[in-house]
Scaffold this active site. Structure first.
Site, PDB file in Angstrom:
ATOM      1  N   SER A 125      10.767  -4.748  -0.695  1.00 25.77           N
ATOM      2  CA  SER A 125       9.766  -3.869  -0.108  1.00 25.77           C
ATOM      3  C   SER A 125      10.291  -3.155   1.130  1.00 25.77           C
ATOM      4  O   SER A 125      11.096  -3.705   1.892  1.00 25.77           O
ATOM      5  CB  SER A 125       8.528  -4.684   0.264  1.00 25.77           C
TER       6      SER A 125
ATOM      7  N   THR B 143       6.123   3.999  -4.349  1.00 24.93           N
ATOM      8  CA  THR B 143       4.736   3.546  -4.351  1.00 24.93           C
ATOM      9  C   THR B 143       3.828   4.667  -3.874  1.00 24.93           C
ATOM     10  O   THR B 143       4.017   5.214  -2.786  1.00 24.93           O
ATOM     11  CB  THR B 143       4.569   2.304  -3.462  1.00 24.93           C
TER      12      THR B 143
ATOM     13  N   TYR C  66       7.884   3.707   0.452  1.00 22.64           N
ATOM     14  CA  TYR C  66       6.669   4.479   0.696  1.00 22.64           C
ATOM     15  C   TYR C  66       7.048   5.894   1.130  1.00 22.64           C
ATOM     16  O   TYR C  66       8.126   6.112   1.700  1.00 22.64           O
ATOM     17  CB  TYR C  66       5.828   3.836   1.792  1.00 22.64           C
TER      18      TYR C  66
ATOM     19  N   HIS D 150      -1.967  -2.260  -6.957  1.00 22.61           N
ATOM     20  CA  HIS D 150      -1.545  -2.927  -5.730  1.00 22.61           C
ATOM     21  C   HIS D 150      -2.131  -4.339  -5.640  1.00 22.61           C
ATOM     22  O   HIS D 150      -2.449  -4.838  -4.556  1.00 22.61           O
ATOM     23  CB  HIS D 150      -1.960  -2.112  -4.501  1.00 22.61           C
TER      24      HIS D 150
ATOM     25  N   LYS E  23       5.224   3.760  -8.937  1.00 23.82           N
ATOM     26  CA  LYS E  23       4.338   2.586  -8.950  1.00 23.82           C
ATOM     27  C   LYS E  23       2.984   2.960  -8.353  1.00 23.82           C
ATOM     28  O   LYS E  23       2.902   3.491  -7.248  1.00 23.82           O
ATOM     29  CB  LYS E  23       4.952   1.439  -8.150  1.00 23.82           C
TER      30      LYS E  23
END
Length: 420
Positions: free
Chosen positions: A133, A182, A156, A309, A285
């Protein structure tokens, strides 16, 4: 001749040797992920556990994710030769031992000091991909240093594109295989368990924190002896230090910074920017509709991840399992399809693949294992799911992944609910 009572008892009673290792004893009692969840709940402070376990608002979507798997039945075929079973498959053109991917989770070291390093090592041993992440507590480089396996980087889309670009370059230099973009975080979901507890990252010291720490001495001792927890990948960004926006010294300030950084202007056009800075596969995603899945296919994405999520963003969003079949039908194999949300057993993985996914991702499950027993707990989760997949396929009469299809599933009618 009369047989002495002691000899009779000796013949039927066999005493198990006491296991001295506390972690081994814990794992021996964990028959499934639900058991590991309960162990994690006992071992972790309440605020930490709720951060891992909780979801947005009334947590309807979180529960619906698991419910969708439970209300779908199998239709097993019998008298099939299942003496030789093959659970291997491929994703992004490369093999994996079973159709499971470890999903990205933020602030992993709050469950165990080894955090992402433990998860990466476990995934490497199991020959399955691990997705790091952006909000990781170990850097891109630290994770690569402990793993020779398949690593993906979840990113992100932030307003500070220089920082994003820097992280992507670092992932490329560290031989990460794919970017996972994401797209369901224009704003952060409202996680009301955290609100009620006044939970922050890292936990702030207060009377309730002290009491919770006393009640969970093992976690407190490990937490106190470890280096400070911070968003390591962000703090290690050259752009971050150059801009002066963050210095990595405070996880709280980093959290505030990232919350402000989510780009609410994000659109499909921004995907092209990522293509310009990344030559490898890009996975989107956060797809939650057939229409968006088709757009992703039309613009040539390598793979899409159906995801809400874990129910942590928009409550009452659709259960992910219910989306797999209609999305797979719409895509007609143009794009590889993976999913996450509610994966707790190998049978869930089998159902996801039979419905039309290439593989399933799981995040909370391995966090429960990590919180319950550290790195060995992550190994245990993967082993449980792998054994489940083998057993379920055997009982279904399927000898390899390609034989998993919808003929083996009985989808529940609309409005059906299981009893608990």
């Amino acid at each position: 001749m009369e047989i002495p009572l002691l000899d009779t008892l000796r013949s039927v009673l066999q005493f198990r040797r006491f296991e001295l290792n506390a972690t081994t004893r814990r794992l021996a009692s964990a028959a499934n992920v639900a058991d590991l969840r309960l162990l994690a709940k006992k071992r972790l402070p309440a605020g930490v556990f709720d951060y891992i376990d909780g979801a947005a608002e009334d947590e309807i979507t979180r529960d619906a994710n698991s419910e969708a798997f439970r209300r779908t039945e199998f239709k097993p075929r019998i008298l099939r030769d299942v003496s030789v079973l093959d659970t291997t498959t491929t994703i992004l053109g490369k093999p994996l031992a079973l159709p499971l991917i470890l999903a990205p989770t933020g602030f992993t070291r709050i469950a165990d000091p080894q955090g992402e390093l433990a998860v990466a090592r476990a995934a490497d041993r199991a020959n399955i991909p691990y997705t790091l992440s952006t909000m990781s507590t170990r850097t891109i480089e630290e994770v690569r240093a402990v793993s020779n396996g398949r690593l993906w980087f979840q990113v992100y889309v932030w307003k500070d594109r220089a920082m994003v670009h820097d992280m992507v370059k670092r992932a490329k230099a560290a031989n990460y295989e794919a970017l996972m973009l994401t797209v369901d975080t224009a704003v952060l979901g409202r996680r009301e368990r955290d609100v009620r507890r006044g939970f922050s990252l890292p936990p702030k010291i207060g009377l309730e924190t002290v009491i919770d720490g006393i009640m969970h001495p093992s976690w407190t001792w490990r937490f106190a002896r470890s280096e400070p927890i911070k968003f390591a990948t962000i703090a290690g960004s050259t752009s971050a230090s150059d801009s002066g926006a963050v210095d990595g010294s405070s996880a709280v300030s980093l959290a505030e910074f990232t919350a402000k950084q989510f780009d609410q202007k994000l659109s499909w056009a921004d995907v092209e920017w990522f293509r310009s800075i990344w030559e490898g596969p890009i996975i989107i995603k956060g797809i939650q509709t057939v229409a968006d899945a088709q757009i992703a296919a039309d613009i040539g994405m390598s793979c899409i991840a159906l995801s809400n999520h874990g129910g942590r963003q928009l409550d009452t969003a659709p259960a992910i399992f219910d989306l797999i079949a209609p999305v797979a039908d719409a895509l007609q194999g143009r794009v590889e399809l993976i999913c996450d949300g509610g994966i707790r057993r190998g049978s869930d993985i089998v159902k996801a693949v039979a419905a039309g996914a290439q593989a399933a991702m799981s995040g909370r499950a391995y966090l429960y294992g990590l919180g319950a027993a550290g790195e060995r707990g992550v190994d245990h989760v993967i082993t449980l799911m792998s054994n489940d997949v083998h057993r379920v396929m055997s009982l279904l009469g399927a000898t390899n992944i390609s034989e998993l299809n919808r003929d083996l599933l009985q989808f529940a009618p609309a409005g059906y609910r299981t009893t608990h």
